[in-house]
Design an enzyme around this catalytic site. Structure first.
Site, PDB file in Angstrom:
ATOM      1  CE  LYS A  33      35.821   7.957  24.881  1.00  9.90           C
ATOM      2  NZ  LYS A  33      36.982   7.447  24.145  1.00  9.90           N
ATOM      3  CG  ASP A  68      40.373   8.631  24.362  1.00  9.71           C
ATOM      4  OD1 ASP A  68      40.977   7.661  24.972  1.00  9.71           O
ATOM      5  OD2 ASP A  68      39.316   8.751  24.079  1.00  9.71           O
TER       6      ASP A  68
HETATM    7  P1  NDP Z   1      31.816   7.150  17.284  1.00 11.73           P
HETATM    8  O1  NDP Z   1      30.453   6.458  17.422  1.00 11.73           O
HETATM    9  O2  NDP Z   1      31.882   8.390  17.965  1.00 11.73           O
HETATM   10  O3  NDP Z   1      32.103   7.389  15.787  1.00 11.73           O
HETATM   11  C1  NDP Z   1      32.180   6.284  14.966  1.00 11.73           C
HETATM   12  C2  NDP Z   1      32.901   6.508  13.579  1.00 11.73           C
HETATM   13  O4  NDP Z   1      32.632   5.290  12.758  1.00 11.73           O
HETATM   14  C3  NDP Z   1      32.002   7.652  12.818  1.00 11.73           C
HETATM   15  O5  NDP Z   1      32.750   8.316  12.120  1.00 11.73           O
HETATM   16  C4  NDP Z   1      31.106   6.625  11.725  1.00 11.73           C
HETATM   17  O6  NDP Z   1      30.826   7.246  10.829  1.00 11.73           O
HETATM   18  C5  NDP Z   1      32.236   5.554  11.637  1.00 11.73           C
HETATM   19  N1  NDP Z   1      31.244   4.358  11.263  1.00 11.73           N
HETATM   20  C6  NDP Z   1      30.750   3.498  11.917  1.00 11.73           C
HETATM   21  N2  NDP Z   1      30.190   2.526  11.166  1.00 11.73           N
HETATM   22  C7  NDP Z   1      30.842   2.483   9.927  1.00 11.73           C
HETATM   23  C8  NDP Z   1      30.717   1.723   8.903  1.00 11.73           C
HETATM   24  N3  NDP Z   1      29.807   0.776   9.095  1.00 11.73           N
HETATM   25  N4  NDP Z   1      31.520   1.940   7.746  1.00 11.73           N
HETATM   26  C9  NDP Z   1      32.160   3.460   7.939  1.00 11.73           C
HETATM   27  N5  NDP Z   1      32.237   3.970   9.088  1.00 11.73           N
HETATM   28  C10 NDP Z   1      31.665   3.579  10.210  1.00 11.73           C
HETATM   29  O7  NDP Z   1      32.655   6.174  18.113  1.00 11.73           O
HETATM   30  P2  NDP Z   1      34.364   6.506  18.566  1.00 11.73           P
HETATM   31  O8  NDP Z   1      34.879   7.478  17.843  1.00 11.73           O
HETATM   32  O9  NDP Z   1      34.280   6.837  20.016  1.00 11.73           O
HETATM   33  O10 NDP Z   1      35.127   5.264  18.468  1.00 11.73           O
HETATM   34  C11 NDP Z   1      35.514   4.617  17.252  1.00 11.73           C
HETATM   35  C12 NDP Z   1      36.475   3.304  17.335  1.00 11.73           C
HETATM   36  O11 NDP Z   1      37.535   3.522  18.246  1.00 11.73           O
HETATM   37  C13 NDP Z   1      35.290   2.382  18.114  1.00 11.73           C
HETATM   38  O12 NDP Z   1      35.789   1.042  17.298  1.00 11.73           O
HETATM   39  C14 NDP Z   1      36.158   2.367  19.531  1.00 11.73           C
HETATM   40  O13 NDP Z   1      36.251   0.919  20.096  1.00 11.73           O
HETATM   41  C15 NDP Z   1      37.587   2.585  19.091  1.00 11.73           C
HETATM   42  N6  NDP Z   1      38.056   3.227  20.306  1.00 11.73           N
HETATM   43  C16 NDP Z   1      39.315   2.677  20.862  1.00 11.73           C
HETATM   44  C17 NDP Z   1      40.073   3.297  21.737  1.00 11.73           C
HETATM   45  C18 NDP Z   1      41.253   2.570  22.313  1.00 11.73           C
HETATM   46  O14 NDP Z   1      41.703   3.117  23.327  1.00 11.73           O
HETATM   47  N7  NDP Z   1      41.869   1.752  21.777  1.00 11.73           N
HETATM   48  C19 NDP Z   1      39.682   4.609  22.625  1.00 11.73           C
HETATM   49  C20 NDP Z   1      38.271   5.166  21.816  1.00 11.73           C
HETATM   50  C21 NDP Z   1      37.876   4.371  20.945  1.00 11.73           C
HETATM   51  P3  NDP Z   1      29.527   8.529  10.406  1.00 11.73           P
HETATM   52  O15 NDP Z   1      30.097   9.681  11.304  1.00 11.73           O
HETATM   53  O16 NDP Z   1      29.118   8.374   8.916  1.00 11.73           O
HETATM   54  O17 NDP Z   1      28.538   7.820  11.557  1.00 11.73           O
END
Ligand code: NDP
Length: 305
Positions: free
Chosen positions: A88, A124
């Protein structure tokens, strides 16, 4: 629906009147986007038979192949693409046309072929806004929004909240790097007083206690069954009218949502966001009004099978 995700080496080609749509990701096998789009296309084609030639595939595209994939797919007769993890943000390097809201979001989930180049959109943010309105009856305007996470989905959520007139957007992330990237991006476009960032090491719980917030989980914590909630203060500290939305929809009840439910708060999972963003993408490609209800029914029946 085809059960095996296509790879770039083996993808379909279309000749008129066929039209190709696809979702690109890595991995991609989990994506239910084909289920939603195929259901909506079936309804469309009953009114306009030309849509019976439209098809929607899943393509597994490694990040290093993304640029080549975009060229290859436009040549092969694809006119619309959705992008999911991890494309993205990276796709921005390959696009020269973005609609204004998308540039503010700094992330793209929809591409439409315009002439011989791909134009980028982000649906989104729209999907989230609609989900909050329709599922939880709440409006982003004048609200206080707490976003957990600072990745691609959080970018769209934060920018949409600010574009929609939120009073305050507070982004809480486990690490500093992505938090700084996101808050810096937002500060370039919006009034700094409306944007706050924090990490588990540095936050002030009086900002939240007794106040009504729209709390959005935009982290991936919860995707695996049994993972803990990303909430950093007990949810009963929030004001009674707070609502909790989890972008995760599979599993349908994360620890985050269970906690909200136990506290008596309104809550919903991310299926509605997925549906509304998909409906908007198909509207962009087809220039027709798309029923979110058809997509919802298809998704629910997919998960109940
Ligand atoms: P990214 O990989 O870009 O971001 C993930 C985020 O989650 C980061 O801020 C990361 O923190 C944080 N994170 C990951 N693991 C942990 C943990 N163990 N504890 C705390 N924070 C954590 O993913 P996306 O932003 O693309 O997606 C995020 C979520 O949103 C996913 O679950 C995805 O499935 C969902 N989603 C749902 C959509 C929908 O239409 N319903 C659309 C898009 C996404 P850090 O920066 O520290 O790594």
């Amino acid at each position: 629906m085809r059960e095996i995700p296509f790879s770039l080496k083996e993808h379909p080609r279309f000749s008129s009147p066929e039209v190709g749509l696809a979702v690109l990701g890595h991995p991609i096998a989990h994506s239910i986007s084909p289920v939603l789009h195929k259901a909506a296309l079936e309804v469309l084609s009953r009114k306009e038979p030309s849509f019976s030639h439209w098809t929607y595939e899943r393509l597994d595209v490694h990040p290093k192949d993304l640029r080549r994939a975009l060229d290859q797919l436009s040549d092969a007769g694809f006119i619309g693409l959705n992008l999911t993890i991890p494309h993205k943000v990276e796709v921005l390097d390959f696009l020269d046309q973005l609609d204004p809201e998308t540039s503010v979001m700094g992330a793209v989930n929809t591409l439409a072929l315009r002439g011989n180049h791909w134009a980028g959109y982000n649906t989104d943010g729209y999907g989230l806004k609609m989900a909050l309105e329709k599922e939880l009856n709440c409006d982003l305007q004048d609200a206080k929004i707490l976003i957990l996470g600072a990745g691609g989905a959080a970018r769209a959520a934060a920018a949409q909240s600010l574009l929609s007139g939120a009073n305050l957007v507070h982004i809480h992330n486990r690490s500093t790097k992505n938090l700084i990237v996101l808050t810096t991006l937002l500060h370039q476009e919006f009034d700094s007083e409306r944007i706050v960032g924090s990490t588990p090491q540095a936050f002030n719980d009086t900002d939240f206690c007794g106040k009504d917030w729209i709390v959005i989980n935009a982290t991936s914590l919860g995707l695996k069954p049994g993972e803990p909630s990303p909430l950093f203060i007990p949810c009963n500290k929030f004001g009674k009218q707070s609502v909790f939305y989890d972008m995760i929809y599979n599993p349908p009840k994360t620890s985050f949502l269970c906690e909200a439910e136990a506290g008596g708060f309104q809550n919903a999972n991310g299926l509605s966001m997925l549906v509304y963003q998909a409906a908007r993408s198909l509207e962009i490609w087809s220039d027709r009004e798309i029923s979110a209800r058809t997509m919802f029914e298809a998704a629910k029946s997919h998960f109940s099978d």
